[in-house]
Design an enzyme around this catalytic site. Structure first.
Site, mmCIF file in Angstrom:
data_model
loop_
_atom_site.group_PDB
_atom_site.id
_atom_site.type_symbol
_atom_site.label_atom_id
_atom_site.label_comp_id
_atom_site.label_asym_id
_atom_site.label_seq_id
_atom_site.Cartn_x
_atom_site.Cartn_y
_atom_site.Cartn_z
ATOM 1 N N ASP A 12 0.864 -1.173 0.000
ATOM 2 C CA ASP A 12 0.000 0.000 0.000
ATOM 3 C C ASP A 12 0.907 1.231 0.000
ATOM 4 O O ASP A 12 2.130 1.116 0.127
ATOM 5 C CB ASP A 12 -0.900 -0.037 1.239
ATOM 6 C CG ASP A 12 -1.956 1.058 1.246
ATOM 7 O OD1 ASP A 12 -2.317 1.563 0.165
ATOM 8 O OD2 ASP A 12 -2.423 1.415 2.328
ATOM 9 N N ASP A 14 -0.152 4.892 1.511
ATOM 10 C CA ASP A 14 -0.317 5.797 2.649
ATOM 11 C C ASP A 14 0.035 5.123 3.973
ATOM 12 O O ASP A 14 -0.506 4.081 4.319
ATOM 13 C CB ASP A 14 -1.749 6.324 2.712
ATOM 14 C CG ASP A 14 -2.094 7.170 1.492
ATOM 15 O OD1 ASP A 14 -1.177 7.803 0.942
ATOM 16 O OD2 ASP A 14 -3.260 7.174 1.083
#
Length: 92
Positions: A12, A14
């Protein structure tokens, strides 16, 4: 023939690969070690493909991208562009 031990690491963005200011300096040593080992890093996020293409370019990544919560898959093409597949309900 010996087995291929290369990895595809999917991450991912963030608060995982990028910090709150979109900086990836803390992750750079791990990215370098993966690249030096012949491994690839693929991005997966809720972000749009356009946002993720920019991040991939900043990180010099050339692995597939999973964007828009899995609604878009993109594979790098030899010409520097992306082959894009939009996943709709018919594909689920």
């Amino acid at each position: 023939m010996p087995p291929d031990n290369r990895l595809l690491v999917i991450t991912d963005l963030d608060a995982t690969l990028l910090d709150a200011s979109y900086d990836f300096a803390a992750a750079q040593p791990a990215l370098d070690a993966l690249r030096d080992g012949g491994h690839q890093v693929a991005l997966a996020s809720s972000k749009t493909l356009a946002e993720m293409e920019m991040v991939a370019a900043r990180l010099s990544l050339s692995a597939p991208i999973v964007a828009e919560n899995g609604g878009v898959l993109a594979w790098p093409r030899d010409d520097g562009g992306w082959r894009v597949e939009k996943i709709g309900r018919a594909h689920v």
